[in-house]
Each structure stands twice: as structure tokens, then as C-alpha cells.
Design an enzyme around this catalytic site. Structure first.
Site, PDB file in Angstrom:
ATOM      1  N   SER A   1       0.829  -1.209   0.000  1.00 40.47           N
ATOM      2  CA  SER A   1       0.000   0.000   0.000  1.00 40.47           C
ATOM      3  C   SER A   1       0.863   1.259   0.000  1.00 40.47           C
ATOM      4  CB  SER A   1      -0.905   0.031   1.229  1.00 40.47           C
ATOM      5  OG  SER A   1      -1.709  -1.107   1.296  1.00 40.47           O
TER       6      SER A   1
HETATM    7  N1  SAH Z   1      -1.412  -4.536   3.932  1.00 39.62           N
HETATM    8  C1  SAH Z   1      -0.652  -4.886   2.765  1.00 39.62           C
HETATM    9  C2  SAH Z   1      -1.418  -4.537   1.504  1.00 39.62           C
HETATM   10  C3  SAH Z   1      -1.375  -5.672   0.567  1.00 39.62           C
HETATM   11  S1  SAH Z   1      -2.496  -5.606  -0.791  1.00 39.62           S
HETATM   12  C4  SAH Z   1       0.720  -4.246   2.791  1.00 39.62           C
HETATM   13  O1  SAH Z   1       0.982  -3.410   3.676  1.00 39.62           O
HETATM   14  O2  SAH Z   1       1.554  -4.603   1.966  1.00 39.62           O
HETATM   15  C5  SAH Z   1      -3.854  -6.540  -0.167  1.00 39.62           C
HETATM   16  C6  SAH Z   1      -3.590  -7.967   0.236  1.00 39.62           C
HETATM   17  O3  SAH Z   1      -4.837  -8.537   0.596  1.00 39.62           O
HETATM   18  C7  SAH Z   1      -3.028  -8.874  -0.870  1.00 39.62           C
HETATM   19  O4  SAH Z   1      -1.854  -9.477  -0.427  1.00 39.62           O
HETATM   20  C8  SAH Z   1      -4.126  -9.897  -1.091  1.00 39.62           C
HETATM   21  O5  SAH Z   1      -3.651 -11.190  -1.412  1.00 39.62           O
HETATM   22  C9  SAH Z   1      -4.825  -9.885   0.256  1.00 39.62           C
HETATM   23  N2  SAH Z   1      -6.196 -10.390   0.238  1.00 39.62           N
HETATM   24  C10 SAH Z   1      -7.173 -10.196  -0.691  1.00 39.62           C
HETATM   25  N3  SAH Z   1      -8.307 -10.825  -0.336  1.00 39.62           N
HETATM   26  C11 SAH Z   1      -8.042 -11.428   0.868  1.00 39.62           C
HETATM   27  C12 SAH Z   1      -8.816 -12.238   1.753  1.00 39.62           C
HETATM   28  N4  SAH Z   1     -10.087 -12.580   1.485  1.00 39.62           N
HETATM   29  N5  SAH Z   1      -8.226 -12.682   2.885  1.00 39.62           N
HETATM   30  C13 SAH Z   1      -6.929 -12.363   3.183  1.00 39.62           C
HETATM   31  N6  SAH Z   1      -6.158 -11.624   2.387  1.00 39.62           N
HETATM   32  C14 SAH Z   1      -6.709 -11.145   1.245  1.00 39.62           C
END
Ligand code: SAH
Length: 228
Positions: free
Chosen positions: A75
Site C-alpha cells: 500500500s
Molecule cells: N497490507 C498490505 C497490503 C497488501 S495488498 C501491505 O501493507 O503490503 C492486499 C492484500 O490482501 C493482498 O496481499 C491480497 O492477497 C490480500 N487479500 C485479498 N483478499 C483477501 C482475503 N479474502 N483474505 C486475506 N487476504 C486477502
């Protein structure tokens, strides 16, 4: 100089990740409305470049999202700061927090660096393994599991704060059920490619107070788990 490099695990000696470059990011976040000094200090201290691919690491202190593989992104610092500021801005300081979407582990690290007990759930096994390694390497004590985070993490509920870092058309009722009295949930909600940041507070009398805040862009919240 050498002693300083040894003391600060975030300083690689490459100019692009230096303290000066990080300070510039903090100034930008201030200009973009981030006010909570605790959050600004956390962003300044947690080495974001360690959570990114080496090829992109020199851009780690730009206020942008970057690919982390598997079609996912780390993010943007502003959004990490804003969500963190929103969950800290509560009548009682939160202790236990759930993050849905571990991704790189960066948001989890920011929350852990502020002293919160972080629980994080990721559906892509390979990303979770990578994040665990980085978080452990930096010494953060974060509980994590490989699962579909739309169901939350019932064994550890209720949570004082819930941070959803992937976008969905609507809020998952299971997550709201796991929000403690006095707790704050923040989640990007919207049907299209952009969402609106939704904040939900569970007041002391149990009532839910909802506020739609600023527009944000997140990868989608998806069903099920994948390993690779
Ligand atoms: N908080 C993260 C942002 C990653 S992007 C950071 O700081 O890097 C969002 C993430 O959510 C992705 O890795 C994706 O695989 C995950 N994601 C999407 N749907 C999800 C779900 N149902 N349960 C858990 N993770 C999920």
C-alpha cells in the site's frame, strides 16, 4: 558512521533509502493531512524498502503503491498512515488489532511498531511466507495465518481495531461481529476499481457509527486461499 549503520537496520547505505529521503516522505504526508505524530514517527522508523523487491527498493520512500508479486501491491504510505491514524484516534488506545490482507507485511509492521498486538490474515501463501520472514527479521511479534480473512479470526476476537487492506463492494458482516465495544474498523468499500475509506466505530452503547471518508484505491478482497 559505521556504528550508526549497524544500529539502524533500515539504513542500507544506499542514498535512496537514507534518513533524508525518509524525512522527505514524512513532510509529504504532513502536507497531505496526516497529523498524528506517533504515526509519522512509525513511518519514519519502519524501513519500507525491506518489504519491497530489491529492484524497486530505491523507490520505497515515494508515496506510491508498488507491485509485490502475485498481482498484489504494497500500500501507498499515505493510505497506511491514514488507516493507522484512524484506528489510533479512539477514546481508548487500541491493543488488539486484526489486519485483513498481510501482503508485504508493511502495514502490520507499522501497527506492531506502535505497540499494538497485531493479528494478520493473508490468502496467498507465498506472500504470507515472505511477510513472516521480513517481520521476524525486523523483530516484530505479529500473529499471522493463511486463510480467507473475510471471516476474520474468531479465536482472537474481539479486536479493538480492524484494518481491511483490500477493497470490496460491501463490508463483511463477520468482521463487524469481531469488533470490540469502543473499537474502530477501517475498510475500503466500493464496487468499482476505486473505493471509499469507511470507518465504523462500535460505541460504548453497542451502536455502530459509520463515516465515509476519502477515496482510495486497493486491490480486490477475494474469496478462498491460494498457496503459490
Ligand atoms: N497490507 C498490505 C497490503 C497488501 S495488498 C501491505 O501493507 O503490503 C492486499 C492484500 O490482501 C493482498 O496481499 C491480497 O492477497 C490480500 N487479500 C485479498 N483478499 C483477501 C482475503 N479474502 N483474505 C486475506 N487476504 C486477502
Amino acid at each position: 558512521m559505521i556504528a550508526r549503520l549497524r544500529l539502524d537496520p533500515g539504513t542500507t547505505g544506499i542514498g535512496m533509502t537514507s534518513q533524508r529521503v525518509r524525512d522527505r516522505l514524512i513532510e509529504r504526508l504532513r502536507e497531505q493531512g496526516i497529523r498524528d505524530e506517533r504515526v509519522l514517527a512509525a513511518i519514519r522508523n519502519v524501513p519500507r524498502h525491506v518489504f519491497m523487491d530489491e529492484a524497486l527498493a530505491q523507490r520505497a520512500y515515494e508515496d506510491s503503491a508498488f507491485p509485490i508479486g502475485h498481482g498484489q501491491t504494497i500500500s501507498q504510505p499515505w493510505v497506511v498512515a491514514r488507516m493507522t491514524e484512524l484506528v489510533l484516534d479512539a477514546p481508548r488506545l487500541p491493543q488488539k488489532v486484526l489486519e485483513v490482507g498481510t501482503g508485504s507485511g508493511y502495514q502490520a509492521a507499522i501497527l506492531a511498531s506502535l505497540g499494538l498486538q497485531v493479528h494478520t490474515v493473508e490468502r496467498i501463501g507465498a506472500l504470507l511466507r515472505g511477510a513472516r520472514k521480513v517481520l521476524r527479521g525486523l523483530g516484530y511479534n505479529v500473529r499471522s495465518k493463511h486463510d480467507d480473512g473475510r471471516a476474520g479470526w474468531a479465536e482472537h476476537a474481539p479486536f479493538d481495531a480492524i484494518v481491511v487492506t483490500a477493497g470490496a463492494a460491501a463490508l463483511e458482516p463477520a468482521l463487524l461481529d469481531q469488533l470490540a465495544i469502543g473499537g474502530t474498523l477501517v475498510a475500503p468499500v466500493g464496487a468499482g476499481t476505486t473505493q471509499t475509506l469507511l470507518r465504523v466505530r462500535r460505541e460504548d452503547d453497542g451502536q455502530l457509527q459509520q463515516d465515509m471518508l476519502e477515496p482510495v484505491v486497493f486491490v480486490p478482497l477475494l474469496a478462498g486461499v491460494v498457496d503459490g
